[in-house]
Enzyme design. Structure first.
Site, short mmCIF file in Angstrom:
data_model
loop_
_atom_site.label_atom_id
_atom_site.label_comp_id
_atom_site.label_asym_id
_atom_site.label_seq_id
_atom_site.Cartn_x
_atom_site.Cartn_y
_atom_site.Cartn_z
N GLY A 33 -14.74 -21.94 26.94
CA GLY A 33 -14.30 -22.80 27.33
C GLY A 33 -15.00 -22.82 29.06
O GLY A 33 -15.66 -22.39 29.32
N ASN A 34 -14.26 -23.34 29.81
CA ASN A 34 -14.31 -23.31 31.22
C ASN A 34 -13.38 -23.10 32.12
O ASN A 34 -12.21 -22.93 31.30
CB ASN A 34 -15.37 -24.48 31.79
N ARG A 35 -13.03 -23.03 33.57
CA ARG A 35 -12.45 -22.63 35.01
C ARG A 35 -12.07 -23.97 34.60
O ARG A 35 -10.90 -23.38 36.02
CB ARG A 35 -13.45 -21.75 35.41
#
Ligand code: CTP
Ligand code: CA
Length: 225
Positions: A33-35
């Site tokens: 995933g990412n932030r």
């Protein structure tokens, strides 16, 4: 009366917004995933709804509340986001792609939880489709707005994306600046339009930026009709 007309200037328009990050499964319990928090995209969806637009928000996982009057389609992966976006694209007047789409996904998601058997683990990744690029190739009358998240050469990379993806507007975002980018309430962006005109905005709340972006889209939609 004039004020009311101002505030509902997007009534009768359908606007598609994407927000938050996608999650790409590795196995049943893990993902890449990412932030991205979704704050920018949710603020844009809200600003469009407040102007009277019919808003469809295609959102990756996010803990944010759904803005009043907005219909949400929840997705997890880039492939699901692509399907949800393409299902609406023909009937919308504008698309704002604020989502942080994972560029790659695990080539194979394991059916069962991966055991910690080896000292190293290699996960092979394969490229996801570029949803915005695809929209740029298919677009007819729709206004297309993208984001560019960069850590260097902001204007250069953002202009490249504007041209390559056939966009009407790009919101260029230096994610290394304090007070900008992922998971904060403010952002520092530059808006670049199709003609190459650059508007540099100071640090503003994501709500303020959303209002400015929606104002620009209003102006573009009224010009083209
Ligand atoms: N985007 C998309 N589909 C992808 C990747 C990105 O629709 N598979 C969209 C994003 O929602 C954003 C824009 O493209 O509006 C730019 O995303 P960004 O990550 O900045 O650029 P990329 O084109 O993915 O290039 P790179 O990550 O290599 O800089
Ligand atoms: Ca990317």
């Amino acid at each position: 009366v004039a004020l009311l007309q101002m505030s509902k200037q997007l009534s009768g328009k359908r606007i598609l917004v994407t927000a938050a990050g996608t999650r790409e499964p590795i196995d049943p319990v893990r993902y890449i995933g990412n932030r991205s928090s979704g704050k920018m995209g949710y603020a844009i969806a809200q600003a469009a709804a407040e102007r009277g637009a019919e808003v469809i928000l295609v959102s990756g996982p996010s803990g944010l509340p759904t803005p009043p009057g907005v219909s949400v389609r929840r997705v997890e992966t880039a492939l699901q986001m692509r399907d949800a976006v393409l299902a609406e694209f023909d009937t919308v007047d504008a698309v704002i792609k604020a989502a942080a789409v994972a560029d790659y996904r695990p080539e194979l998601a394991a059916d069962h939880k991966i055991k910690k058997d080896g000292e190293t683990l290699t996960v092979s990744l394969i490229k996801n489709p570029d949803i915005l690029l695809e929209l740029g190739q298919k677009k007819k009358q729709q206004i297309l707005v993208g984001f560019a998240a960069e850590t260097q050469e902001l204007l250069l990379h953002a202009r490249d994306k504007l041209i390559k993806k056939n966009l009407d507007l790009i919101i260029a975002n230096d994610v290394t600046l304090p007070g900008a980018g992922f998971n904060v309430d403010t952002n520092i962006v530059k808006l670049i339009d199709k003609s190459g005109h650059v508007e540099e905005l100071p640090q503003l709340s994501k709500q303020q930026i959303a209002t400015i972006v929606i104002d620009k889209i209003c102006a573009m939609l009224t010009k083209s009709t």
